[in-house]
Design an enzyme around this catalytic site. Structure first.
Site, PDB file in Angstrom:
ATOM      1  CE  LYS A  65      -4.334  -1.586   1.974  1.00 27.31           C
ATOM      2  NZ  LYS A  65      -5.370  -1.365   2.991  1.00 27.31           N
ATOM      3  CG  ASP A 101      -8.377   0.890   2.990  1.00 29.48           C
ATOM      4  OD1 ASP A 101      -9.171   0.002   2.608  1.00 29.48           O
ATOM      5  OD2 ASP A 101      -7.153   0.740   2.975  1.00 29.48           O
TER       6      ASP A 101
END
Ligand code: NAP
Length: 271
Positions: A65, A101
């Site tokens: 990420k 997210d």
């Protein structure tokens, strides 16, 4: 046929293929979403592969990420602020990184009717996932207190994204509208990072861990009378936003939730 997927290491237990393929089928879209296990040293080649093969978009998970950032052509402001990318969109001439997210967190709270403007929210943990949680809570107007085993990490996160950082040992003094568990404690184990007594001082408790779905943290919170939100809601809502970005269509959120739940429950029974 459009191709999408998730890159991570390991990626074998990911619920994303089940979720996204169920959504593609439900809307009658031609496409397929696969799981691509990418070893950290192969990440640059995998990103080149997205371009060369014309893959429409990918979800990005641990451990890529943050390390994927330099290989992308463009980052949206949210991904830049959070400092992590969980979604790559192939726009044809360039790859753009974004982060859904935080929206997964925000929508999970909104659908549960949680109102945070001017209220206190407590976050346990200061790792990668906590960044998206803190970002979402700040965007919702909360006053955020971050408690972490390594207090310096909590303080750094608070400095970067807003709020205040404390050592986890001081959690006994915390209170607020909401408490969110973001550590890996309780993942496939019956443990919780906080003492049971604290739940009486919160109205809502959310755990982002979803294996098991009912963690010890959530069970104790529920027993103390808290409204509880499981980690699968965040996973599904971040995936639903990815689906919208990949396909331009609104995602069938409950279809995605059921598909993820089936795989999760199948896995738990199989153990
Ligand atoms: P990470 O970056 O490795 O961070 C781990 C966090 O857990 C750190 O704050 C760490 O504290 C804390 N921790 C670990 N062991 C601990 C212990 N024994 N006692 C107290 N604190 C402990 O991991 P991450 O990427 O943030 O992921 C955390 C969890 O979130 C994972 O279980 C993951 O599956 C879940 N997650 C869920 C979603 C979702 O959509 N629902 C999305 C992302 C992640 P220190 O700083 O002191 O080491």
């Amino acid at each position: 046929m459009r191709v999408f997927g998730i890159i991570g290491y390991p990626v074998g237990h990911s619920l994303s293929p089940a979720m996204h393929n169920a959504a593609l089928r439900a809307l009658g879209l031609e496409g397929v979403y696969g799981a691509f296990e990418v070893h950290p040293e192969d990440l640059p080649a995998a990103v080149a592969g997205i371009r060369a093969l014309g893959i429409g978009g990918v979800s990005v998970t641990v451990p890529h990420k943050e390390t994927i950032l330099p290989y992308l052509d463009e980052l949206d402001p949210v991904a830049r602020e959070i400092g992590a990318v969980n979604t790559v969109l192939n726009l044809g001439d360039r790859l753009k990184g974004t982060n859904t997210d935080w929206l997964g967190v925000k929508r999970s709270l909104e659908e549960a009717g949680v109102e945070l403007r001017g209220r206190k929210a407590v976050v346990i943990g200061a790792g990668g996932a906590a960044r998206a949680v803190v970002y979402a809570l700040r965007r919702m107007g909360a006053e955020v207190a971050i408690y972490n085993r390594t207090p310096e990490r909590a303080r750094r996160l608070a400095r970067e994204l807003g709020g205040r950082g404390y050592p986890l040992e001081e959690i006994g003094e915390a209170s607020g509208e909401l408490i969110v568990q973001t550590t890996s404690v309780g993942l496939e184990s019956w443990e919780s990072p906080v003492p049971e007594e604290i739940f009486s001082r919160f109205r809502v408790a959310m755990d982002i861990v979803y294996r098991p779905l009912r963690t010890r943290f959530l069970s104790q919170a529920e027993a103390a009378g808290c409204r509880v939100i499981d980690g699968l809601r965040m996973l599904v809502h971040q995936g639903a936003e990815q689906f919208r970005l990949f396909t331009g269509r609104e995602a069938p959120v409950e279809t995605m939730y059921q598909a993820a739940l089936e795989v999760l429950e199948g896995g738990e029974k199989g153990r």
